[in-house]
Design a protein around this motif. Structure first.
Motif, PDB file in Angstrom:
ATOM      1  N   VAL A 157       0.846  -1.181   0.000  1.00 52.61           N
ATOM      2  CA  VAL A 157       0.000   0.000   0.000  1.00 52.61           C
ATOM      3  C   VAL A 157       0.891   1.245   0.000  1.00 52.61           C
ATOM      4  O   VAL A 157       1.796   1.351   0.839  1.00 52.61           O
ATOM      5  CB  VAL A 157      -0.934   0.024   1.232  1.00 52.61           C
ATOM      6  N   PRO A 158       0.674   2.176  -0.930  1.00 49.46           N
ATOM      7  CA  PRO A 158       1.468   3.410  -0.922  1.00 49.46           C
ATOM      8  C   PRO A 158       1.316   4.149   0.400  1.00 49.46           C
ATOM      9  O   PRO A 158       0.337   3.940   1.133  1.00 49.46           O
ATOM     10  CB  PRO A 158       0.857   4.216  -2.080  1.00 49.46           C
ATOM     11  N   PRO A 159       2.267   5.017   0.759  1.00 44.88           N
ATOM     12  CA  PRO A 159       2.187   5.743   2.035  1.00 44.88           C
ATOM     13  C   PRO A 159       0.921   6.573   2.144  1.00 44.88           C
ATOM     14  O   PRO A 159       0.495   7.198   1.176  1.00 44.88           O
ATOM     15  CB  PRO A 159       3.437   6.613   2.041  1.00 44.88           C
ATOM     16  N   GLN A 160       0.325   6.580   3.337  1.00 45.95           N
ATOM     17  CA  GLN A 160      -0.930   7.272   3.589  1.00 45.95           C
ATOM     18  C   GLN A 160      -0.789   8.213   4.787  1.00 45.95           C
ATOM     19  O   GLN A 160      -0.020   7.947   5.712  1.00 45.95           O
ATOM     20  CB  GLN A 160      -2.049   6.273   3.895  1.00 45.95           C
ATOM     21  N   LEU A 161      -1.560   9.293   4.762  1.00 39.97           N
ATOM     22  CA  LEU A 161      -1.730  10.119   5.956  1.00 39.97           C
ATOM     23  C   LEU A 161      -3.017   9.677   6.632  1.00 39.97           C
ATOM     24  O   LEU A 161      -4.075   9.646   5.998  1.00 39.97           O
ATOM     25  CB  LEU A 161      -1.846  11.601   5.585  1.00 39.97           C
ATOM     26  N   GLU A 162      -2.939   9.337   7.882  1.00 41.68           N
ATOM     27  CA  GLU A 162      -4.122   8.900   8.628  1.00 41.68           C
ATOM     28  C   GLU A 162      -4.562  10.013   9.568  1.00 41.68           C
ATOM     29  O   GLU A 162      -3.781  10.491  10.391  1.00 41.68           O
ATOM     30  CB  GLU A 162      -3.813   7.639   9.437  1.00 41.68           C
ATOM     31  N   ILE A 163      -5.813  10.459   9.414  1.00 38.10           N
ATOM     32  CA  ILE A 163      -6.332  11.519  10.270  1.00 38.10           C
ATOM     33  C   ILE A 163      -7.640  11.070  10.903  1.00 38.10           C
ATOM     34  O   ILE A 163      -8.425  10.338  10.310  1.00 38.10           O
ATOM     35  CB  ILE A 163      -6.545  12.840   9.477  1.00 38.10           C
ATOM     36  N   GLU A 164      -7.865  11.516  12.138  1.00 39.13           N
ATOM     37  CA  GLU A 164      -9.048  11.103  12.897  1.00 39.13           C
ATOM     38  C   GLU A 164     -10.271  11.945  12.577  1.00 39.13           C
ATOM     39  O   GLU A 164     -11.394  11.566  12.895  1.00 39.13           O
ATOM     40  CB  GLU A 164      -8.751  11.170  14.403  1.00 39.13           C
ATOM     41  N   VAL A 165     -10.061  13.092  11.996  1.00 39.77           N
ATOM     42  CA  VAL A 165     -11.148  13.967  11.591  1.00 39.77           C
ATOM     43  C   VAL A 165     -10.736  14.559  10.247  1.00 39.77           C
ATOM     44  O   VAL A 165      -9.547  14.829  10.037  1.00 39.77           O
ATOM     45  CB  VAL A 165     -11.394  15.074  12.644  1.00 39.77           C
ATOM     46  N   PRO A 166     -11.642  14.710   9.285  1.00 37.17           N
ATOM     47  CA  PRO A 166     -11.235  15.095   7.933  1.00 37.17           C
ATOM     48  C   PRO A 166     -10.893  16.574   7.776  1.00 37.17           C
ATOM     49  O   PRO A 166     -11.326  17.244   6.831  1.00 37.17           O
ATOM     50  CB  PRO A 166     -12.466  14.720   7.102  1.00 37.17           C
ATOM     51  N   ILE A 167     -10.123  17.100   8.713  1.00 40.48           N
ATOM     52  CA  ILE A 167      -9.783  18.525   8.727  1.00 40.48           C
ATOM     53  C   ILE A 167      -8.300  18.674   9.041  1.00 40.48           C
ATOM     54  O   ILE A 167      -7.800  18.069  10.000  1.00 40.48           O
ATOM     55  CB  ILE A 167     -10.602  19.286   9.789  1.00 40.48           C
ATOM     56  N   MET A 168      -7.598  19.473   8.237  1.00 40.07           N
ATOM     57  CA  MET A 168      -6.198  19.785   8.494  1.00 40.07           C
ATOM     58  C   MET A 168      -6.013  21.299   8.484  1.00 40.07           C
ATOM     59  O   MET A 168      -6.840  22.029   7.929  1.00 40.07           O
ATOM     60  CB  MET A 168      -5.299  19.141   7.430  1.00 40.07           C
ATOM     61  N   PHE A 169      -4.928  21.753   9.104  1.00 38.66           N
ATOM     62  CA  PHE A 169      -4.610  23.178   9.097  1.00 38.66           C
ATOM     63  C   PHE A 169      -3.821  23.503   7.825  1.00 38.66           C
ATOM     64  O   PHE A 169      -2.808  22.871   7.539  1.00 38.66           O
ATOM     65  CB  PHE A 169      -3.803  23.567  10.332  1.00 38.66           C
ATOM     66  N   SER A 170      -4.293  24.483   7.083  1.00 39.81           N
ATOM     67  CA  SER A 170      -3.699  24.757   5.775  1.00 39.81           C
ATOM     68  C   SER A 170      -2.369  25.491   5.886  1.00 39.81           C
ATOM     69  O   SER A 170      -1.947  25.910   6.966  1.00 39.81           O
ATOM     70  CB  SER A 170      -4.683  25.549   4.911  1.00 39.81           C
ATOM     71  N   ALA A 171      -1.729  25.656   4.730  1.00 36.43           N
ATOM     72  CA  ALA A 171      -0.372  26.189   4.666  1.00 36.43           C
ATOM     73  C   ALA A 171      -0.306  27.651   5.084  1.00 36.43           C
ATOM     74  O   ALA A 171      -0.954  28.503   4.484  1.00 36.43           O
ATOM     75  CB  ALA A 171       0.169  26.020   3.251  1.00 36.43           C
ATOM     76  N   MET A 172       0.482  27.919   6.118  1.00 33.16           N
ATOM     77  CA  MET A 172       0.760  29.286   6.570  1.00 33.16           C
ATOM     78  C   MET A 172       2.214  29.318   7.013  1.00 33.16           C
ATOM     79  O   MET A 172       2.592  28.621   7.952  1.00 33.16           O
ATOM     80  CB  MET A 172      -0.195  29.686   7.710  1.00 33.16           C
ATOM     81  N   SER A 173       3.020  30.112   6.346  1.00 32.67           N
ATOM     82  CA  SER A 173       4.465  30.038   6.519  1.00 32.67           C
ATOM     83  C   SER A 173       4.945  30.783   7.757  1.00 32.67           C
ATOM     84  O   SER A 173       4.320  31.752   8.210  1.00 32.67           O
ATOM     85  CB  SER A 173       5.166  30.605   5.285  1.00 32.67           C
ATOM     86  N   PHE A 174       6.098  30.316   8.269  1.00 35.54           N
ATOM     87  CA  PHE A 174       6.797  31.060   9.308  1.00 35.54           C
ATOM     88  C   PHE A 174       7.401  32.291   8.638  1.00 35.54           C
ATOM     89  O   PHE A 174       8.248  32.190   7.764  1.00 35.54           O
ATOM     90  CB  PHE A 174       7.895  30.195   9.927  1.00 35.54           C
ATOM     91  N   GLY A 175       6.960  33.428   9.056  1.00 35.27           N
ATOM     92  CA  GLY A 175       7.289  34.694   8.405  1.00 35.27           C
ATOM     93  C   GLY A 175       5.994  35.423   8.160  1.00 35.27           C
ATOM     94  O   GLY A 175       5.813  36.548   8.613  1.00 35.27           O
ATOM     95  N   SER A 176       5.054  34.736   7.497  1.00 31.86           N
ATOM     96  CA  SER A 176       3.734  35.342   7.333  1.00 31.86           C
ATOM     97  C   SER A 176       2.984  35.327   8.656  1.00 31.86           C
ATOM     98  O   SER A 176       2.246  36.254   8.976  1.00 31.86           O
ATOM     99  CB  SER A 176       2.931  34.602   6.266  1.00 31.86           C
ATOM    100  N   ILE A 177       3.153  34.264   9.445  1.00 28.01           N
ATOM    101  CA  ILE A 177       2.604  34.229  10.795  1.00 28.01           C
ATOM    102  C   ILE A 177       3.727  33.929  11.775  1.00 28.01           C
ATOM    103  O   ILE A 177       4.812  33.487  11.384  1.00 28.01           O
ATOM    104  CB  ILE A 177       1.443  33.216  10.959  1.00 28.01           C
ATOM    105  N   SER A 178       3.459  34.167  13.040  1.00 29.37           N
ATOM    106  CA  SER A 178       4.493  34.053  14.066  1.00 29.37           C
ATOM    107  C   SER A 178       4.782  32.601  14.436  1.00 29.37           C
ATOM    108  O   SER A 178       3.976  31.697  14.169  1.00 29.37           O
ATOM    109  CB  SER A 178       4.061  34.819  15.322  1.00 29.37           C
ATOM    110  N   LEU A 179       5.919  32.383  15.065  1.00 29.20           N
ATOM    111  CA  LEU A 179       6.268  31.050  15.540  1.00 29.20           C
ATOM    112  C   LEU A 179       5.258  30.569  16.575  1.00 29.20           C
ATOM    113  O   LEU A 179       4.907  29.379  16.620  1.00 29.20           O
ATOM    114  CB  LEU A 179       7.684  31.054  16.133  1.00 29.20           C
ATOM    115  N   ASN A 180       4.764  31.477  17.413  1.00 29.50           N
ATOM    116  CA  ASN A 180       3.771  31.080  18.407  1.00 29.50           C
ATOM    117  C   ASN A 180       2.476  30.604  17.753  1.00 29.50           C
ATOM    118  O   ASN A 180       1.821  29.685  18.233  1.00 29.50           O
ATOM    119  CB  ASN A 180       3.475  32.247  19.359  1.00 29.50           C
TER     120      ASN A 180
END
Length: 499
Positions: A157-180
């Motif tokens: 089976v090819p590699p899979q991402l397993e998530i418990e809820v069908p929601i992920m946090f989208s791309a936001m870069s360090f620089g555009s938002i803070s490290l915190n």
């Protein structure tokens, strides 16, 4: 009262309540409030106000109120106050208009005009509090046939991402938002068994410990990309475009490139981080295929490769090409997606609503017989759990949330992220402002949001008589359109309400 002819917002101060304590002065990074040295009273310059509401919320006596300033020009359907104000600004500056977050332009939400089905007499509903409800989702390329070994375990089976809820946090870069802010999302993703995305800013050294819940992004600028970065996360995402600025590259102003950002992005301190619009090694689907397989080779085929594109007019054909190029996941970002900085006109006038793009892509891949081979993740305007459920019914495997996640951290959507003066410690690199966001508090709030949506998704599934998310995926019979044209219904692949 502080109100200027050119002010977009009106700042009102109740002098009977104000004690001139200076809290508003210290809290406002935009220097709206100031102490008058002659009168020793706190006053304000409303022209600098961005309506972040921090002074209002932290005023100990409730002396402040901010509202939209009264119109200063004659308004009409063709020439709004905002149109005229924008022209005046450009006539003075000669530059493009920048903005942050998602579009606030009036545009129909197809999610709002779709209604979900519910079970009644003949098909009983399910109570998720008393019966099992499966939301677990696997993201990645699926084999045409499942092979089991002697112990009944799946193999090859090819590699899979397993998530418990069908929601992920989208791309936001360090620089555009803070490290915190990023730490808050990374911690919440770890606690709730999902993923956050680094965006195109590389991976800060303090975030490597969250690698099992990290999606690392490779964008046109290749900021922070090296072999350690590629191997650090659970998946790799090639960013071609995003919903708030299709066809546009990225730009992080030099004033936001401090020592940590510079080190993480591998660029000089204080320099502008400019991502070109195209990847200079991708000018065809064949070029994209080469990069996909290069990344797979570099990570020994242990990580799924995602390709992120903006929702544009020929998105279905593009997605088909991406699937055939060897990607494991296609991420599509819709018109209402947010961003740290983008040209105003591009944000408001380029791209497609995610609902139409998703339906078109799912239909195309099904017609070509390859939908089951690849996963679809969508973002751009996902505001609550009902949007998630409707997106899955339209064909998505999972969704990305960005603006909703930042609002959970305290964002007030003032759309001034590009200035770096975020009073809530989110879209800023100024140390005194960054400290305003406690990452432990932020993580708790982001995790609570996911938990709340998870409960609501289970309730809605149960109400439809469905006990597994898999049974809803692409099941458009569970949707009905209200007030839509025949063309809209056809593209979405749903029936009109009452049918």
């Amino acid at each position: 009262m502080g109100f200027s002819k050119k002010a977009k917002f009106k700042v009102e101060r109740d002098r009977d309540r104000c004690i001139d304590c200076g809290v508003c002065v210290r809290q406002c990074a935009n220097e709206v409030h100031y102490l008058d040295e002659e009168t020793k009273e706190v006053k304000c310059n409303a022209t600098a106000c961005v309506n972040c509401q921090r002074c209002v919320e932290l005023c100990p006596t409730g002396a402040l109120a901010i509202s939209v300033a009264p119109q200063q020009y004659t308004n009409s359907d063709s020439w709004s106050v905002d149109h005229m104000r924008a022209i005046q600004i450009q006539a003075e500056s000669g530059g493009i208009l920048l903005t942050g977050m998602g579009s606030d332009r009036v545009m129909p939400s197809y999610f709002d005009r779709m209604m979900l089905n519910a079970s009644q007499v003949t098909n009983p509903s399910i109570d998720p509090l008393r019966e099992p409800m499966e939301l677990r989702t696997f993201l990645g390329r699926k084999p045409p046939k499942l092979e089991l070994n002697a112990h009944g375990e799946p193999q090859n089976v090819p590699p899979q991402l397993e998530i418990e809820v069908p929601i992920m946090f989208s791309a936001m870069s360090f620089g555009s938002i803070s490290l915190n802010a990023i730490t808050s999302l990374a911690t919440a993703a770890t606690e709730e068994n999902t993923f956050y995305n680094t965006g195109e800013g590389g991976l800060h050294k303090d975030l490597f410990k969250y690698g099992k819940n990290t999606i690392t992004q490779v964008a046109s600028g290749r900021f922070g990309v090296n072999i350690d970065y590629l191997q650090a996360g659970a998946a790799i995402e090639i960013k071609i475009g995003q919903g708030a600025k299709p066809g546009i590259g990225g730009h992080l102003p030099g004033e936001k490139v401090g020592a940590d950002v510079a080190q993480t992005r591998m660029i000089p301190l204080g320099s502008d981080a400019i991502s070109p619009a195209p990847h200079h090694d991708i000018y065809s689907i064949e070029d994209l295929a080469q990069l996909i397989y290069s990344l797979k080779e570099a990570t020994e085929y242990m990580k799924p490769i995602s390709v992120k594109i903006a929702a544009v007019h020929n998105v279905a054909a593009i997605a088909s090409g991406i699937a055939r190029a060897g990607a494991d996941i296609i991420a599509i970002d819709g018109y209402r997606g947010g961003t740290g900085a983008t040209p105003l006109r591009t944000r408001d006038h380029v791209g497609l609503p995610i609902e139409l793009a998703l339906a078109a892509v799912d239909t195309r891949l099904r017609e070509e017989g390859i939908r089951q081979e690849i996963s679809l993740v969508v973002g751009g305007g996902i505001r609550h759990s009902a949007d998630v459920v409707k997106a899955i019914a339209l064909g998505a495997d999972a969704v990305y949330i960005g603006t909703a996640a930042l609002i959970a951290l305290g964002c007030h959507v003032c759309q001034k992220c590009y200035t770096g003066k975020c009073n809530w410690g989110i879209a800023t690199q100024t140390p005194t402002l960054v400290k305003r966001l406690n990452p432990e508090v932020g993580a708790r709030r982001a995790a609570n949001l996911l938990r709340a949506w998870k409960h609501e998704i289970k309730e809605m599934l149960g109400g439809m008589g469905i006990n597994a998310l898999e049974s809803l995926r692409g099941n458009r019979l569970m949707l009905r359109g209200v007030g839509m044209t025949d063309s809209e219904l056809r593209i979405l692949g749903i029936k009109a309400a009452g049918e």
